[in-house]
Design an enzyme around this catalytic site. Structure first.
Site, mmCIF file in Angstrom:
data_model
loop_
_atom_site.group_PDB
_atom_site.id
_atom_site.type_symbol
_atom_site.label_atom_id
_atom_site.label_comp_id
_atom_site.label_asym_id
_atom_site.label_seq_id
_atom_site.Cartn_x
_atom_site.Cartn_y
_atom_site.Cartn_z
ATOM 1 N N TYR A 182 -23.464 -16.665 -3.134
ATOM 2 C CA TYR A 182 -24.247 -15.764 -3.980
ATOM 3 C C TYR A 182 -23.460 -14.506 -4.346
ATOM 4 C CZ TYR A 182 -28.898 -17.917 -3.911
ATOM 5 O OH TYR A 182 -29.971 -18.735 -4.118
ATOM 6 N N LYS A 221 -21.907 -27.467 6.156
ATOM 7 C CA LYS A 221 -21.187 -28.690 5.800
ATOM 8 C C LYS A 221 -19.780 -28.568 6.389
ATOM 9 C CE LYS A 221 -21.858 -31.602 2.930
ATOM 10 N NZ LYS A 221 -22.105 -33.066 3.161
ATOM 11 N N ASP A 232 -27.032 -31.636 4.477
ATOM 12 C CA ASP A 232 -27.670 -32.765 3.777
ATOM 13 C C ASP A 232 -28.528 -33.575 4.731
ATOM 14 O OD1 ASP A 232 -25.325 -33.544 5.078
ATOM 15 O OD2 ASP A 232 -24.778 -35.055 3.575
ATOM 16 N N ASP A 244 -31.530 -21.266 0.674
ATOM 17 C CA ASP A 244 -32.358 -21.234 -0.529
ATOM 18 C C ASP A 244 -32.998 -22.608 -0.737
ATOM 19 O OD1 ASP A 244 -33.379 -20.222 -2.991
ATOM 20 O OD2 ASP A 244 -31.785 -21.288 -4.044
ATOM 21 N N ASP A 255 -37.082 -23.971 0.294
ATOM 22 C CA ASP A 255 -38.033 -24.520 -0.685
ATOM 23 C C ASP A 255 -38.559 -25.870 -0.213
ATOM 24 O OD1 ASP A 255 -37.875 -22.430 -2.509
ATOM 25 O OD2 ASP A 255 -37.606 -23.764 -4.228
HETATM 26 C C1 IPM Z 1 -35.388 -17.094 -3.502
HETATM 27 C C2 IPM Z 1 -35.142 -17.199 -4.987
HETATM 28 C C3 IPM Z 1 -33.988 -16.288 -5.343
HETATM 29 C C4 IPM Z 1 -32.745 -16.831 -4.658
HETATM 30 C C5 IPM Z 1 -33.773 -16.073 -6.830
HETATM 31 C C6 IPM Z 1 -35.018 -15.594 -7.531
HETATM 32 C C7 IPM Z 1 -32.619 -15.141 -7.103
HETATM 33 O O1 IPM Z 1 -34.923 -18.508 -5.343
HETATM 34 O O2 IPM Z 1 -35.673 -15.972 -3.031
HETATM 35 O O3 IPM Z 1 -35.323 -18.108 -2.832
HETATM 36 O O4 IPM Z 1 -32.071 -17.731 -5.179
HETATM 37 O O5 IPM Z 1 -32.437 -16.334 -3.573
HETATM 38 MG MG MG Z 2 -35.204 -19.922 -3.765
#
Ligand code: IPM
Ligand code: MG
Length: 373
Positions: free
Chosen positions: A147, A198, A231, A255, A259
């Site tokens: 990032y 990884k 993975d 990230d 999710d």
């Molecule tokens: C998160 C989001 C952010 C990230 C974006 C909005 C920059 O996806 O907080 O997970 O990628 O960190």
């Molecule tokens: Mg995210």
């Protein structure tokens, strides 16, 4: 003179874009409730972040906003992003404001719990027996890795070709401090850490594994440690998620895996997060869900993720653990009572709006915890 034990708390409030302002309005109700029922007083410093900040200041995070956040006891954030800013310069996009906030406040540890509430078990797309009682904590490194790594950019190679570059880079101290957060938290939970990278293909992953192993041996050998390729972790999260307690991983894998873990619970509208730096510095608390521009302004958003993020602020930044517990208990009560926003609606439940959900929560707090005068 009468003694006054009221604790004064400074909060920076950044509703952001999309549904941010609607869900934040419900957090304000909880703040007022705490003021009426506990010896607490909050001063709220509201400001913009993301696209709304870009429209107002020409920057997705103005310097003055950042200063307010740094001077606060904790920052409560809504969400950033929306299609109206799709064509804005890359470094002025709403997301850039959030990334700057994380970097400048040195919030290297992102805590993302994925909890399956019993009342919501049918909301998951996975079988109830796989996700029942699920309680995972993802600890994501937040200020390093690909990032922020240099070099980065898009280069014109002059022959009709272009080259896009990002750099995955970690140093020992970054791995060490996030590892420490994960081990410390595991001790208060089920005492297990799964570290994901990884290491089979990336040097930065090999370093990650070696440094976590060293830290574990030196200071945390009473915690169970397991290493897993990222993975494989993605696959195991679907196959048998309850094998995990704390997962510690880098910025990008974190990230993605967070999710995935969030969707195991079936209810993105329920999940809070905390971003923390060194002890004593203010943290940033925000829901895991995005700005949901498609439903913004319609009273459909679930405010509970932001309210639970506020509860995390009480717990981690403000040392108000029993107040955090009260809010979390009240959320469970609300879910049992059957009023649901559209994201968690189920058969036999009544659909309610964002503000009705906030009111239901206040009602639940009153039922259980209202101070008897
Ligand atoms: C998160 C989001 C952010 C990230 C974006 C909005 C920059 O996806 O907080 O997970 O990628 O960190
Ligand atoms: Mg995210």
């Amino acid at each position: 003179m009468t003694q006054n034990y009221t604790q004064d708390i400074n909060l920076a409030i950044l509703p952001g874009d999309g549904i941010g302002s609607e869900v934040m309005a419900e957090v304000r109700k909880v703040i007022s409730w705490l003021e009426s029922n506990h010896a607490l007083s909050f001063t709220l410093h509201e400001d913009d972040i993301g696209g709304t900040a870009y429209d107002r200041y020409g920057e997705p995070l103005a310097d003055s906003t950042l200063e307010k956040c740094k001077a606060s006891d904790a920052v409560i954030m809504g969400s950033v992003g929306g299609p109206q800013w799709d064509n804005v310069d890359y470094n002025k996009r709403p997301e850039a404001g959030l990334l700057r906030l994380r970097k400048e406040m040195e919030l290297f540890a992102n805590l993302r719990p994925a909890i399956v509430f019993d009342a919501l078990i049918d909301a998951s797309t996975l079988k109830p027996e796989i996700v029942k009682g699920l309680d995972i904590l993802i600890v994501r490194e937040l200020t390093g890795g690909v990032y922020f790594g240099e070099p980065r950019g898009i280069e014109d190679l002059g022959n009709g070709q272009r080259r896009g570059v990002n750099t995955q880079v970690y140093e020992t101290y970054e791995i060490d401090r996030i590892g420490r957060v994960a081990f410390d938290l595991a001790k208060k939970r089920r005492n297990k850490v799964t570290s994901c990278e990884k290491a089979n293909v990336m040097e930065s992953g090999k370093l990650w594994r070696e440094e976590i192993t060293k830290l574990h041996a030196a200071e945390f050998n009473d915690v169970e440690l397991e290493h897993m390729y990222a993975d494989n972790c993605a696959m195991q999260l679907l196959r048998n998620p309850s094998q995990f307690d704390v997962i510690v991983t880098d910025n990008l894998f974190g990230d993605i895996l967070s999710d995935e873990a969030a969707m195991l619970t079936g209810s993105l509208g329920m999940l809070p997060s905390a971003s923390l730096g060194e002890t004593g510095k203010p943290g940033v608390y925000e829901p895991v869900h995005g700005s949901a521009p498609d439903i913004a302004g319609q009273g459909k958003a679930n405010p509970l993720a932001t309210i639970l993020s506020f509860a995390m602020a009480l717990r981690y930044s403000l040392n108000l653990r029993s107040e955090a517990d009260e809010i979390e208990f009240a959320v469970q009560d609300v879910l049992k009572s059957g009023g649901r926003t559209p994201d968690i609606i189920a058969e036999g439940c009544q659909q309610i709006s964002t503000s009705q959900m906030g009111d239901a929560l206040i009602n639940a707090l009153d039922q259980r915890f209202k101070k008897v005068a």
